[in-house]
Structures are given as structure tokens and as C-alpha cells.
Design a protein around this motif. Structure first.
Motif, short mmCIF file in Angstrom:
data_model
loop_
_atom_site.label_atom_id
_atom_site.label_comp_id
_atom_site.label_asym_id
_atom_site.label_seq_id
_atom_site.Cartn_x
_atom_site.Cartn_y
_atom_site.Cartn_z
N SER A 116 0.84 -1.20 0.00
CA SER A 116 0.00 0.00 0.00
C SER A 116 0.88 1.25 0.00
CB SER A 116 -0.88 -0.01 1.26
OG SER A 116 -1.19 1.29 1.69
N PRO A 117 0.63 2.18 -0.93
CA PRO A 117 1.40 3.43 -0.92
C PRO A 117 1.19 4.22 0.37
CG PRO A 117 -0.06 3.34 -2.85
CD PRO A 117 -0.32 2.11 -2.03
N ARG A 118 -0.01 4.13 0.92
CA ARG A 118 -0.28 4.80 2.19
C ARG A 118 0.60 4.21 3.29
NH1 ARG A 118 -2.55 4.11 6.82
NH2 ARG A 118 -3.44 5.89 7.88
N SER A 119 0.65 2.88 3.34
CA SER A 119 1.48 2.21 4.34
C SER A 119 2.95 2.58 4.18
CB SER A 119 1.32 0.70 4.25
OG SER A 119 0.01 0.31 4.58
N ILE A 120 3.43 2.56 2.93
CA ILE A 120 4.84 2.89 2.66
C ILE A 120 5.15 4.30 3.18
CG2 ILE A 120 6.50 3.40 0.82
CD1 ILE A 120 6.07 0.41 1.22
N GLY A 121 4.29 5.27 2.88
CA GLY A 121 4.51 6.64 3.31
C GLY A 121 4.51 6.78 4.83
N VAL A 122 3.57 6.11 5.50
CA VAL A 122 3.50 6.19 6.96
C VAL A 122 4.70 5.49 7.59
CG1 VAL A 122 2.18 5.50 9.01
CG2 VAL A 122 0.98 6.44 7.03
N ILE A 123 5.07 4.33 7.07
CA ILE A 123 6.22 3.60 7.62
C ILE A 123 7.50 4.42 7.46
CG2 ILE A 123 7.72 1.60 7.24
CD1 ILE A 123 5.08 0.00 6.63
N LYS A 124 7.69 5.02 6.30
CA LYS A 124 8.88 5.85 6.09
C LYS A 124 8.92 6.97 7.11
CE LYS A 124 11.36 8.62 2.70
NZ LYS A 124 11.59 8.92 1.29
N LYS A 125 7.79 7.63 7.31
CA LYS A 125 7.72 8.72 8.29
C LYS A 125 7.99 8.20 9.70
CE LYS A 125 4.74 12.60 9.64
NZ LYS A 125 5.89 13.28 10.18
N GLN A 126 7.42 7.05 10.04
CA GLN A 126 7.67 6.45 11.36
C GLN A 126 9.16 6.22 11.60
OE1 GLN A 126 5.05 2.97 10.85
NE2 GLN A 126 4.18 3.49 12.85
N VAL A 127 9.82 5.63 10.61
CA VAL A 127 11.24 5.29 10.76
C VAL A 127 12.08 6.54 10.94
CG1 VAL A 127 13.25 4.34 9.56
CG2 VAL A 127 11.10 3.07 9.60
N TYR A 128 11.90 7.53 10.09
CA TYR A 128 12.74 8.73 10.18
C TYR A 128 12.34 9.62 11.35
CZ TYR A 128 14.87 7.27 5.84
OH TYR A 128 15.55 6.55 4.89
N ASP A 129 11.05 9.74 11.66
CA ASP A 129 10.65 10.48 12.86
C ASP A 129 11.21 9.81 14.11
OD1 ASP A 129 9.28 12.31 11.33
OD2 ASP A 129 7.27 11.69 11.99
N GLY A 130 11.27 8.47 14.07
CA GLY A 130 11.77 7.70 15.21
C GLY A 130 13.20 8.04 15.58
#
Length: 173
Positions: A116-130
Motif C-alpha cells: 500500500s502506498p499509504r502504508s509505505i509513506g506512513v512507515i517511512k515517516k515512522q522510521v525517520y521520525d523515530g
């Protein structure tokens, strides 16, 4: 800011390295989500051998990718390493020279079309925000993001395509 632009792009960013890479070129690659490098290529930070320091966030990102010991080695020595060593320390994924670009494009295409493109975008944000959060903040944010995922169109499609045994047709919403 400009230093975090690539980290904020929702889509995965790929570096396909099929030649020598040094200095600012290496800095740019560090901020890509995926770094693929053709076998037998060379890379160097170069800075210290030119009387310079680590620029453009390299001293921040490199330790996060390869650990402190490898980052200090590469930044301070400014030595050249080849694809095999860069892959061994986790800086790149090595691919054969023959068909290199096509292989990177295949990986990228699969990553863009299967999940899911939505999932990819959220996961990327989670990783870098983390990288800027403690565990409690990251966990709380993940709980909020998961609640939002359960009501997303992509979650409904994710369940439907699995149950119907067909390819997904994600909307990104």
C-alpha cells in the motif's frame, strides 16, 4: 529544510550507484531510503583527505546506517572502499554489474506496486521520525497511525485482495 527533503518524500527514494561515488554524491546517497551499488565500484567520503569535514548531514546519517565505528573509520580515514565492503557494513546492497539498472528498477517497481502506498509513506515517516523520538513517543505515534490505518481505504483493499486471492489495487488513501 533542504537537509531532510529526501527523508520527507513519501515515496521510497532509490540510489542506483554504478560508478565511483565520493563527497557530496555520497552525502546524497546516504539520505536515500535504498542504496544499490554495482559490484566492483568504489566510494569514499574524501573530506578528511581534502582538509574538510563531514558535510551535508553525513556525520548525522552515516552512524545511523552503519554504526559509530564504521562511520568514524570512513569519515576520518577518507579511505576508499569497494562495493563488497560497503554491502558487508550495511551501507549498500550489492548487485551484479550486468543488468544493474534493470535489477534496481525491478526492486523499485515491486516496492511501489505491491504494498500500500499509504502504508509505505506512513512507515517511512515512522522510521525517520523515530530517529528523533524516544520509544514511548514512537509507540504512541504507532498506536495513532495504526488506528488511522484500520479506517483507511488501503486497509479495506488489503483485506479484500487477500481474501479474493487477487492482485491489490491500492488507492493510497
Amino acid at each position: 529544510g533542504r537537509s531532510t527533503y529526501l527523508l520527507k518524500v513519501k515515496n521510497p527514494v532509490f540510489a542506483a550507484i554504478n560508478g565511483p561515488i565520493a563527497g557530496i554524491g555520497l552525502c546524497m546517497a546516504l539520505f536515500c531510503d535504498f542504496r544499490y551499488m554495482a559490484e566492483g565500484q568504489k566510494m569514499t567520503t574524501a573530506f578528511a583527505k581534502r582538509g574538510l569535514i563531514a558535510e551535508h548531514g553525513a556525520s548525522w546519517m552515516l552512524p545511523r546506517l552503519v554504526g559509530l565505528t564504521h562511520a568514524l573509520d570512513l569519515l576520518m580515514s577518507a579511505r576508499t572502499l569497494v562495493t563488497a565492503e560497503a554491502a558487508q557494513i550495511g551501507l549498500v546492497k550489492a548487485l551484479p554489474v550486468e543488468g544493474f539498472l534493470a535489477a534496481v528498477q525491478t526492486v523499485a517497481r515491486e516496492l511501489v506496486h505491491s504494498p500500500s502506498p499509504r502504508s509505505i509513506g506512513v512507515i517511512k515517516k515512522q522510521v525517520y521520525d523515530g530517529l528523533f523520538q524516544d520509544l514511548d513517543q514512537a509507540w504512541r505515534r504507532a498506536d495513532e497511525d495504526m488506528a488511522a490505518s484500520f479506517v483507511s481505504e488501503d486497509f479495506k483493499e488489503g483485506v479484500a485482495h487477500f481474501l479474493e486471492k487477487r492482485a491489490p489495487n491500492f488507492s493510497g488513501r
